[in-house]
Design a protein around this motif. Structure first.
Motif, PDB file in Angstrom:
ATOM      1  N   VAL A 145      33.454 129.236  49.428  1.00 43.15           N
ATOM      2  CA  VAL A 145      34.584 128.939  50.316  1.00 43.15           C
ATOM      3  C   VAL A 145      34.126 128.919  51.773  1.00 43.15           C
ATOM      4  O   VAL A 145      34.453 127.985  52.530  1.00 43.15           O
ATOM      5  CB  VAL A 145      35.720 129.967  50.096  1.00 43.15           C
ATOM      6  CG1 VAL A 145      36.764 129.854  51.185  1.00 43.15           C
ATOM      7  CG2 VAL A 145      36.348 129.769  48.734  1.00 43.15           C
ATOM      8  N   LEU A 146      33.353 129.927  52.177  1.00 37.92           N
ATOM      9  CA  LEU A 146      32.869 129.954  53.557  1.00 37.92           C
ATOM     10  C   LEU A 146      31.957 128.769  53.853  1.00 37.92           C
ATOM     11  O   LEU A 146      32.000 128.178  54.935  1.00 37.92           O
ATOM     12  CB  LEU A 146      32.118 131.259  53.828  1.00 37.92           C
ATOM     13  CG  LEU A 146      32.977 132.490  54.050  1.00 37.92           C
ATOM     14  CD1 LEU A 146      32.098 133.725  54.175  1.00 37.92           C
ATOM     15  CD2 LEU A 146      33.807 132.334  55.305  1.00 37.92           C
ATOM     16  N   SER A 168      27.645 132.342  55.449  1.00 37.78           N
ATOM     17  CA  SER A 168      27.802 132.250  53.997  1.00 37.78           C
ATOM     18  C   SER A 168      26.451 132.334  53.284  1.00 37.78           C
ATOM     19  O   SER A 168      26.341 132.944  52.223  1.00 37.78           O
ATOM     20  CB  SER A 168      28.532 130.964  53.618  1.00 37.78           C
ATOM     21  OG  SER A 168      27.720 129.840  53.848  1.00 37.78           O
ATOM     22  N   GLY A 191      31.218 126.123  63.340  1.00 43.24           N
ATOM     23  CA  GLY A 191      31.094 125.752  61.924  1.00 43.24           C
ATOM     24  C   GLY A 191      29.715 126.055  61.374  1.00 43.24           C
ATOM     25  O   GLY A 191      29.566 126.529  60.246  1.00 43.24           O
ATOM     26  N   LYS A 203      33.090 123.592  68.494  1.00 39.81           N
ATOM     27  CA  LYS A 203      33.632 123.800  67.151  1.00 39.81           C
ATOM     28  C   LYS A 203      32.573 123.529  66.088  1.00 39.81           C
ATOM     29  O   LYS A 203      32.534 124.196  65.054  1.00 39.81           O
ATOM     30  CB  LYS A 203      34.853 122.918  66.931  1.00 39.81           C
ATOM     31  CG  LYS A 203      36.036 123.354  67.767  1.00 39.81           C
ATOM     32  CD  LYS A 203      37.225 122.475  67.567  1.00 39.81           C
ATOM     33  CE  LYS A 203      38.373 122.935  68.459  1.00 39.81           C
ATOM     34  NZ  LYS A 203      39.525 122.047  68.368  1.00 39.81           N
ATOM     35  N   TYR A 233      32.994 121.677  56.598  1.00 38.20           N
ATOM     36  CA  TYR A 233      34.133 120.891  57.064  1.00 38.20           C
ATOM     37  C   TYR A 233      34.182 120.866  58.594  1.00 38.20           C
ATOM     38  O   TYR A 233      34.414 119.819  59.195  1.00 38.20           O
ATOM     39  CB  TYR A 233      35.427 121.475  56.493  1.00 38.20           C
ATOM     40  CG  TYR A 233      36.670 120.778  56.963  1.00 38.20           C
ATOM     41  CD1 TYR A 233      37.066 119.569  56.416  1.00 38.20           C
ATOM     42  CD2 TYR A 233      37.458 121.347  57.966  1.00 38.20           C
ATOM     43  CE1 TYR A 233      38.206 118.936  56.851  1.00 38.20           C
ATOM     44  CE2 TYR A 233      38.597 120.723  58.409  1.00 38.20           C
ATOM     45  CZ  TYR A 233      38.967 119.519  57.851  1.00 38.20           C
ATOM     46  OH  TYR A 233      40.087 118.886  58.295  1.00 38.20           O
ATOM     47  N   CYS A 234      33.961 122.020  59.217  1.00 34.24           N
ATOM     48  CA  CYS A 234      33.990 122.080  60.681  1.00 34.24           C
ATOM     49  C   CYS A 234      32.891 121.221  61.294  1.00 34.24           C
ATOM     50  O   CYS A 234      33.107 120.562  62.314  1.00 34.24           O
ATOM     51  CB  CYS A 234      33.832 123.522  61.167  1.00 34.24           C
ATOM     52  SG  CYS A 234      35.263 124.554  60.875  1.00 34.24           S
ATOM     53  N   ILE A 247      29.549 129.746  60.710  1.00 33.89           N
ATOM     54  CA  ILE A 247      30.233 130.114  59.464  1.00 33.89           C
ATOM     55  C   ILE A 247      29.375 129.746  58.263  1.00 33.89           C
ATOM     56  O   ILE A 247      29.224 130.536  57.319  1.00 33.89           O
ATOM     57  CB  ILE A 247      31.614 129.439  59.399  1.00 33.89           C
ATOM     58  CG1 ILE A 247      32.529 130.004  60.476  1.00 33.89           C
ATOM     59  CG2 ILE A 247      32.245 129.622  58.025  1.00 33.89           C
ATOM     60  CD1 ILE A 247      33.824 129.242  60.637  1.00 33.89           C
ATOM     61  N   MET A 288      32.039 125.786  52.492  1.00 30.56           N
ATOM     62  CA  MET A 288      32.839 124.571  52.617  1.00 30.56           C
ATOM     63  C   MET A 288      33.610 124.542  53.928  1.00 30.56           C
ATOM     64  O   MET A 288      33.752 123.484  54.543  1.00 30.56           O
ATOM     65  CB  MET A 288      33.794 124.440  51.430  1.00 30.56           C
ATOM     66  CG  MET A 288      33.106 124.173  50.109  1.00 30.56           C
ATOM     67  SD  MET A 288      32.156 122.641  50.142  1.00 30.56           S
ATOM     68  CE  MET A 288      30.496 123.258  50.143  1.00 30.56           C
ATOM     69  N   ILE A 289      34.103 125.690  54.374  1.00 33.15           N
ATOM     70  CA  ILE A 289      34.802 125.747  55.664  1.00 33.15           C
ATOM     71  C   ILE A 289      33.842 125.382  56.795  1.00 33.15           C
ATOM     72  O   ILE A 289      34.162 124.586  57.679  1.00 33.15           O
ATOM     73  CB  ILE A 289      35.427 127.142  55.890  1.00 33.15           C
ATOM     74  CG1 ILE A 289      36.593 127.356  54.939  1.00 33.15           C
ATOM     75  CG2 ILE A 289      35.877 127.307  57.337  1.00 33.15           C
ATOM     76  CD1 ILE A 289      37.129 128.777  54.943  1.00 33.15           C
ATOM     77  N   GLY A 290      32.648 125.952  56.767  1.00 29.97           N
ATOM     78  CA  GLY A 290      31.652 125.639  57.794  1.00 29.97           C
ATOM     79  C   GLY A 290      31.233 124.184  57.757  1.00 29.97           C
ATOM     80  O   GLY A 290      31.115 123.531  58.799  1.00 29.97           O
TER      81      GLY A 290
END
Length: 122
Positions: A15-16, A43, A36, A32, A22-23, A39, A18-20
Motif C-alpha cells: 500500500v505504501l 516502504s 512520494g 510532492k 502514485y505521487c 514514501i 503504491m501511494i508513493g
C-alpha cells in the motif's frame, strides 16, 4: 483471515509503495514528487526490516540459553539507506528551491511550456 493478518507487514509495504508511486507519477509539483519518493523509500525499508526479523529471535550477541538469533544485516543496510535517503531528499529539495528561484515555479507543466516558449523564441 489468519493468512491475511500474518502477512500484514507486506500488505502495508504494498500500500505504501503504491501511494508513493502514485505521487511520483501523477503529481506535477516537484516537492510532492520528492515526498512520494520518500514514501516509496520508506516502504522498501519496512519490507527489508520485516523480512530480517525472526519471531522469537534474539539480538546477535552470544548468551547462554539463546539459540535463535535475528539477522542484523538488513537493519544495518537500512540504517545506511536512511542516511543516503535523507541526503538525497536534501539535494532534491535544494534543486527544487533553485528551480523555483530561476523559473518562478516548480510545476512540471509550467516548466515544460516555458521551455517550449524559449525554444521557439531562439
Amino acid at each position: 483471515m489468519t493468512t491475511f493478518l500474518s502477512f500484514f507487514n507486506y500488505w502495508a509495504v504494498v500500500v505504501l509503495m503504491m501511494i508513493g508511486y502514485y505521487c511520483v507519477i501523477v503529481r506535477g509539483n516537484m516537492v510532492k514528487k520528492i515526498i512520494g519518493l520518500g514514501i516509496f523509500q520508506t516502504s522498501v525499508f519496512i519490507m527489508f526490516i520485516s523480512a530480517g526479523k525472526i519471531i522469537g529471535g534474539s539480538t546477535p550477541v552470544l548468551r547462554d540459553g539463546v539459540e535463535l538469533y535475528s539477522n542484523p544485516l538488513p537493519h544495518v543496510l537500512i540504517l545506511t539507506a536512511i542516511v543516503v535517503g535523507v541526503a538525497t531528499t536534501a539535494v532534491g529539495l535544494a534543486l527544487a528551491v533553485r528551480i523555483q528561484e530561476a523559473y518562478g515555479t516548480i510545476e512540471d507543466d509550467e516548466l515544460s511550456s516555458e521551455e517550449e516558449e524559449d525554444a521557439r523564441g531562439e
